[in-house]
Motif scaffolding. Structure first.
Motif, PDB file in Angstrom:
ATOM      1  N   ALA A 150       0.757  -1.282   0.389  1.00 54.64           N
ATOM      2  CA  ALA A 150       0.189  -0.034   0.127  1.00 54.64           C
ATOM      3  C   ALA A 150       1.092   1.207   0.070  1.00 54.64           C
ATOM      4  O   ALA A 150       0.438   2.251  -0.821  1.00 54.64           O
ATOM      5  CB  ALA A 150      -1.559  -0.037   1.199  1.00 54.64           C
ATOM      6  N   LEU A 151       2.308   1.334   0.923  1.00 54.01           N
ATOM      7  CA  LEU A 151       3.395   2.425   0.593  1.00 54.01           C
ATOM      8  C   LEU A 151       3.228   2.433  -0.579  1.00 54.01           C
ATOM      9  O   LEU A 151       3.198   4.068  -0.652  1.00 54.01           O
ATOM     10  CB  LEU A 151       4.049   1.712   1.194  1.00 54.01           C
ATOM     11  N   GLU A 152       3.911   1.293  -1.419  1.00 50.26           N
ATOM     12  CA  GLU A 152       4.024   2.167  -2.493  1.00 50.26           C
ATOM     13  C   GLU A 152       2.724   2.792  -4.115  1.00 50.26           C
ATOM     14  O   GLU A 152       3.907   3.311  -4.449  1.00 50.26           O
ATOM     15  CB  GLU A 152       5.200   0.506  -3.569  1.00 50.26           C
ATOM     16  N   ALA A 153       2.006   2.268  -3.863  1.00 46.22           N
ATOM     17  CA  ALA A 153       0.733   2.181  -4.417  1.00 46.22           C
ATOM     18  C   ALA A 153       0.578   3.625  -3.743  1.00 46.22           C
ATOM     19  O   ALA A 153       0.219   4.544  -4.917  1.00 46.22           O
ATOM     20  CB  ALA A 153      -0.750   1.596  -4.416  1.00 46.22           C
ATOM     21  N   ALA A 154       0.419   4.127  -2.734  1.00 46.33           N
ATOM     22  CA  ALA A 154       0.262   5.559  -2.235  1.00 46.33           C
ATOM     23  C   ALA A 154       1.400   6.656  -2.643  1.00 46.33           C
ATOM     24  O   ALA A 154       1.301   7.587  -3.429  1.00 46.33           O
ATOM     25  CB  ALA A 154       0.449   5.565  -0.282  1.00 46.33           C
ATOM     26  N   ALA A 155       2.335   6.125  -2.773  1.00 46.73           N
ATOM     27  CA  ALA A 155       3.549   7.180  -3.863  1.00 46.73           C
ATOM     28  C   ALA A 155       3.039   7.144  -4.972  1.00 46.73           C
ATOM     29  O   ALA A 155       2.881   8.667  -5.694  1.00 46.73           O
ATOM     30  CB  ALA A 155       4.603   6.524  -3.598  1.00 46.73           C
ATOM     31  N   GLN A 156       3.190   6.201  -5.987  1.00 45.43           N
ATOM     32  CA  GLN A 156       2.371   6.191  -6.950  1.00 45.43           C
ATOM     33  C   GLN A 156       1.026   6.963  -7.380  1.00 45.43           C
ATOM     34  O   GLN A 156       1.415   8.034  -8.297  1.00 45.43           O
ATOM     35  CB  GLN A 156       2.086   4.749  -7.582  1.00 45.43           C
ATOM     36  N   ALA A 157       0.236   6.983  -6.148  1.00 38.97           N
ATOM     37  CA  ALA A 157      -1.011   7.821  -6.875  1.00 38.97           C
ATOM     38  C   ALA A 157      -1.297   9.102  -5.651  1.00 38.97           C
ATOM     39  O   ALA A 157      -2.213   9.888  -5.780  1.00 38.97           O
ATOM     40  CB  ALA A 157      -2.176   7.052  -5.587  1.00 38.97           C
ATOM     41  N   ALA A 158       0.257   9.361  -5.469  1.00 42.61           N
ATOM     42  CA  ALA A 158       0.251  10.922  -4.692  1.00 42.61           C
ATOM     43  C   ALA A 158      -0.521  10.726  -3.545  1.00 42.61           C
ATOM     44  O   ALA A 158      -0.959  12.118  -3.252  1.00 42.61           O
ATOM     45  CB  ALA A 158       1.129  11.739  -5.845  1.00 42.61           C
ATOM     46  N   GLU A 184       9.645   6.548  -8.225  1.00 47.57           N
ATOM     47  CA  GLU A 184      10.477   6.136  -9.710  1.00 47.57           C
ATOM     48  C   GLU A 184       9.086   5.387 -10.330  1.00 47.57           C
ATOM     49  O   GLU A 184       9.543   6.643 -12.029  1.00 47.57           O
ATOM     50  CB  GLU A 184      11.198   4.663  -9.668  1.00 47.57           C
ATOM     51  N   GLN A 185       7.865   5.361  -9.973  1.00 50.03           N
ATOM     52  CA  GLN A 185       7.583   5.116 -10.963  1.00 50.03           C
ATOM     53  C   GLN A 185       6.185   6.697 -11.744  1.00 50.03           C
ATOM     54  O   GLN A 185       5.873   6.780 -12.674  1.00 50.03           O
ATOM     55  CB  GLN A 185       6.166   4.744 -11.149  1.00 50.03           C
ATOM     56  N   ARG A 186       6.421   7.342 -10.868  1.00 54.23           N
ATOM     57  CA  ARG A 186       5.825   8.944 -11.511  1.00 54.23           C
ATOM     58  C   ARG A 186       6.675   9.390 -11.949  1.00 54.23           C
ATOM     59  O   ARG A 186       6.768   9.928 -12.864  1.00 54.23           O
ATOM     60  CB  ARG A 186       5.689   9.298  -9.524  1.00 54.23           C
ATOM     61  N   GLN A 187       7.924   9.410 -11.513  1.00 49.30           N
ATOM     62  CA  GLN A 187       8.970   9.986 -12.467  1.00 49.30           C
ATOM     63  C   GLN A 187       9.414   9.626 -14.023  1.00 49.30           C
ATOM     64  O   GLN A 187       9.431  10.827 -14.686  1.00 49.30           O
ATOM     65  CB  GLN A 187      10.306   9.300 -11.456  1.00 49.30           C
ATOM     66  N   HIS A 188       9.019   8.462 -14.096  1.00 44.98           N
ATOM     67  CA  HIS A 188       9.421   8.050 -15.457  1.00 44.98           C
ATOM     68  C   HIS A 188       8.040   8.207 -16.055  1.00 44.98           C
ATOM     69  O   HIS A 188       8.510   8.490 -17.758  1.00 44.98           O
ATOM     70  CB  HIS A 188       9.500   6.209 -15.212  1.00 44.98           C
ATOM     71  N   ALA A 189       6.743   8.499 -15.222  1.00 47.55           N
ATOM     72  CA  ALA A 189       5.209   9.045 -15.694  1.00 47.55           C
ATOM     73  C   ALA A 189       5.488  10.327 -16.325  1.00 47.55           C
ATOM     74  O   ALA A 189       4.741  11.615 -16.877  1.00 47.55           O
ATOM     75  CB  ALA A 189       4.303   8.705 -15.218  1.00 47.55           C
ATOM     76  N   GLY A 190       7.252  11.606 -15.042  1.00 49.63           N
ATOM     77  CA  GLY A 190       6.930  12.676 -15.250  1.00 49.63           C
ATOM     78  C   GLY A 190       5.722  13.108 -15.205  1.00 49.63           C
ATOM     79  O   GLY A 190       4.993  14.531 -14.953  1.00 49.63           O
ATOM     80  N   LEU A 191       5.637  12.743 -13.507  1.00 46.54           N
ATOM     81  CA  LEU A 191       4.675  13.164 -12.728  1.00 46.54           C
ATOM     82  C   LEU A 191       5.257  13.736 -11.537  1.00 46.54           C
ATOM     83  O   LEU A 191       5.862  13.364 -11.718  1.00 46.54           O
ATOM     84  CB  LEU A 191       3.464  12.418 -11.995  1.00 46.54           C
ATOM     85  N   PRO A 192       4.853  15.247 -10.942  1.00 48.04           N
ATOM     86  CA  PRO A 192       5.376  15.453  -9.977  1.00 48.04           C
ATOM     87  C   PRO A 192       5.806  14.490  -8.705  1.00 48.04           C
ATOM     88  O   PRO A 192       4.994  13.711  -8.377  1.00 48.04           O
ATOM     89  CB  PRO A 192       4.473  17.275  -9.023  1.00 48.04           C
ATOM     90  N   LEU A 193       6.422  14.718  -7.574  1.00 47.73           N
ATOM     91  CA  LEU A 193       7.089  13.797  -6.760  1.00 47.73           C
ATOM     92  C   LEU A 193       6.949  14.139  -5.518  1.00 47.73           C
ATOM     93  O   LEU A 193       7.194  13.706  -4.567  1.00 47.73           O
ATOM     94  CB  LEU A 193       8.468  13.631  -7.170  1.00 47.73           C
ATOM     95  N   ALA A 194       6.429  15.079  -5.516  1.00 47.77           N
ATOM     96  CA  ALA A 194       6.325  15.818  -3.786  1.00 47.77           C
ATOM     97  C   ALA A 194       4.998  15.113  -3.150  1.00 47.77           C
ATOM     98  O   ALA A 194       3.946  15.925  -2.780  1.00 47.77           O
ATOM     99  CB  ALA A 194       6.083  17.001  -4.266  1.00 47.77           C
ATOM    100  N   VAL A 195       5.546  14.028  -2.729  1.00 41.48           N
ATOM    101  CA  VAL A 195       4.321  13.308  -1.980  1.00 41.48           C
ATOM    102  C   VAL A 195       4.691  13.264  -0.622  1.00 41.48           C
ATOM    103  O   VAL A 195       5.727  12.360   0.078  1.00 41.48           O
ATOM    104  CB  VAL A 195       4.079  11.599  -2.906  1.00 41.48           C
ATOM    105  N   ALA A 196       3.979  13.142  -0.050  1.00 44.97           N
ATOM    106  CA  ALA A 196       4.428  13.502   2.078  1.00 44.97           C
ATOM    107  C   ALA A 196       4.226  12.340   2.251  1.00 44.97           C
ATOM    108  O   ALA A 196       3.412  11.185   2.097  1.00 44.97           O
ATOM    109  CB  ALA A 196       3.353  14.287   2.343  1.00 44.97           C
TER     110      ALA A 196
END
Length: 372
Positions: A150-158, A184-196
C-alpha cells in the motif's frame, strides 16, 4: 515561542502529539499547544480512542446524536474519528500552509482488520483521504507486507501516508524501498514527486528485552541511531539525489517513545534529537516540558543533558558497539523487530474490539435496545 522549541526547530526536529481524542479537543489542550507553536503534527492511536470511549464521556453526546444514522458501531466510530481528525487538521492548517506542507499534519490509522489485505488498504486509504477532505491529513498504514504494498501504491497515487511500526533499520529500509519504487513510477511518467510520507519508528518496545533493567534506554537509542544512520546514507545516494532533483521530499522519521498509557520515559526527549526528524510525545510529557521551560534531563548513554543538542549521529555513532554487546548476550534483534510488529498488530486488534464494543453499548443505551 518556548526557547527550547526554537532550538529543536533550528536542529530540524518538530514535536507531534501522540494520541488524538475528543477530550484533548474539547478541553482546549490541542488549541493551546498549537497556539504556543509547540506542535507540528498530531498522530492518532487506537489506544487513545479506546481509553476515551471506555473511561470517559466526551463521545456520549455525539454517539447519542448519530446512533440512528449509522447501522453499525464501526460506521459510527469512523464518523467520530473523521470529525476528530478534521477538527485537528483545521487547527493545524495555518502551520501546514506556513511551512508549505512540511509540518501541520494530522494522521489516523485504517482499521487494523485490514492489516494483511493489500488491496483493501489501497482502496480504503484513497477513500478516507477523500472523506477527510483536508490536504494536511495522513493515512496511517500498518508495518506489514500488505502495508508495504500500500505504501508503494500511495507514492504512485500521490496520497499522503504515515508508514507505521518500523522497529529496525532493516524494516525502515524495506519501507524506504517501497516508497522510492512508487516515486520512480511517477518520475518515469513525468509526474510531480512532492508526495508526503512520514515513517514512524517506535523506540521504547526495546526496553522489554533489557535484563537487568539498569539503563534500558541504551538498546532503544542504539536501534534509533542505526535507523537514523540508514536514513542519512540512503538520502546521500545517487538514487535519492535523482528523485530529489525532480522534486521528491525526504520522508521524515517520526520517533515514538511512548508506552502503554502514554507514559513514556522523559529521557528519550533530549536523546532523540536529529536533523529531519519528528518526535511524538504524550500530552502529559508535552505539558510538563512546556511548564518547566527547560529540557528534561537525560542522555543517550546515561549522561546528563542540560540543553537541547543533536544526539543522533549521521555517521552511526555508538549504535553498532551497543547492539553487538547485546547480541553477545543472546539478543536476536532482527527476530525481535519482527515480533514487535506482530505484537503491535495484536494490540491494535484488541483495542479495536474494545472500541467497537464500547460504541455498540453506548448506541444501545441511546436507542433503548441492543444492536443486532
Amino acid at each position: 515561542m518556548n526557547p527550547h522549541l526554537c532550538e529543536l526547530r533550528a536542529l530540524g526536529q518538530t514535536l507531534w502529539l501522540d494520541g488524538l481524542s475528543r477530550d484533548t479537543l474539547r478541553l482546549g489542550r490541542l488549541a493551546s499547544w498549537v497556539g504556543a507553536q509547540a506542535l507540528g503534527g498530531v498522530g492518532s492511536q487506537w489506544a487513545a480512542w479506546r481509553l476515551a470511549l471506555t473511561e470517559g464521556s466526551f463521545y456520549d453526546e455525539a454517539i447519542a446524536d448519530l446512533s440512528r444514522r449509522h447501522g453499525s458501531a464501526q460506521a459510527l466510530f469512523m464518523a467520530l474519528v473523521l470529525a476528530d481528525v478534521g477538527e485537528a487538521a483545521d487547527l493545524l492548517r495555518a502551520e501546514f500552509d506556513r511551512s508549505s506542507g512540511a509540518t501541520g499534519w494530522v494522521s489516523f490509522p485504517l482499521p487494523p482488520t485490514l492489516a494483511d489485505d493489500a488491496r483493501a488498504l489501497v482502496q480504503e486509504m484513497a477513500w478516507w483521504h477523500q472523506a477527510a477532505g483536508r490536504p494536511n491529513v495522513l493515512i496511517q498504514l500498518p508495518g506489514t507486507p500488505a502495508g508495504l504494498v500500500a505504501l508503494e501504491a500511495a507514492a504512485q497515487a500521490a496520497l499522503a501516508v504515515q508508514m507505521n511500526h518500523q522497529f529496525s533499520a532493516a524494516q525502515w529500509q524495506q519501507a524506504c524501498a517501497a516508497h522510492w519504487r512508487g516515486l520512480e513510477q511517477r518520475q518515469h511518467a513525468g509526474l510531480p514527486l512532492a508526495v508526503a510520507v512520514v515513517v514512524a519508528v517506535p523506540v521504547r518496545d526495546w526496553e522489554a528485552l533489557c535484563e537487568p533493567p539498569g539503563s534500558p534506554r541504551r538498546l532503544g537509542l542504539a536501534v534509533a541511531q542505526q535507523v537514523y544512520h540508514a536514513w542519512c546514507v540512503a538520502h546521500a545516494s545517487a538514487r535519492w539525489q535523482s528523485l530529489a532533483h525532480d522534486g521528491a521530499r525526504a520522508a521524515p522519521l517520526l520517533w515514538q517513545s511512548g508506552g502503554e498509557g502514554w507514559r513514556e520515559s522523559v529521557d528519550y526527549l533530549p536523546a532523540l534529537v536529529a536533523q529531519g526528524s519528528l518526535h511524538a510525545l504524550s500530552g502529559e510529557v508535552l505539558d510538563t516540558w512546556l511548564a518547566q521551560g527547560q529540557m528534561l534531563q537525560g542522555g543517550a548513554l546515561g549522561e546528563p543533558l542540560g540543553e537541547v543538542r543533536q544526539v543522533l549521529s549521521p555517521e552511526g555513532g555508538y549504535a553498532d558497539a551497543v547492539l553487538e554487546a547485546f547480541r553477545r548476550e543472546g539478543l536476536d534483534d532482527g527476530a525481535a523487530a519482527e515480533r514487535f510488529q506482530h505484537e503491535v498488530q495484536a494490540r491494535a486488534l484488541r483495542d479495536w474490539d474494545l472500541i467497537l464494543a464500547a460504541v455498540a453499548e453506548k448506541m444501545a443505551q441511546s436507542l433503548g435496545a441492543p444492536l443486532d
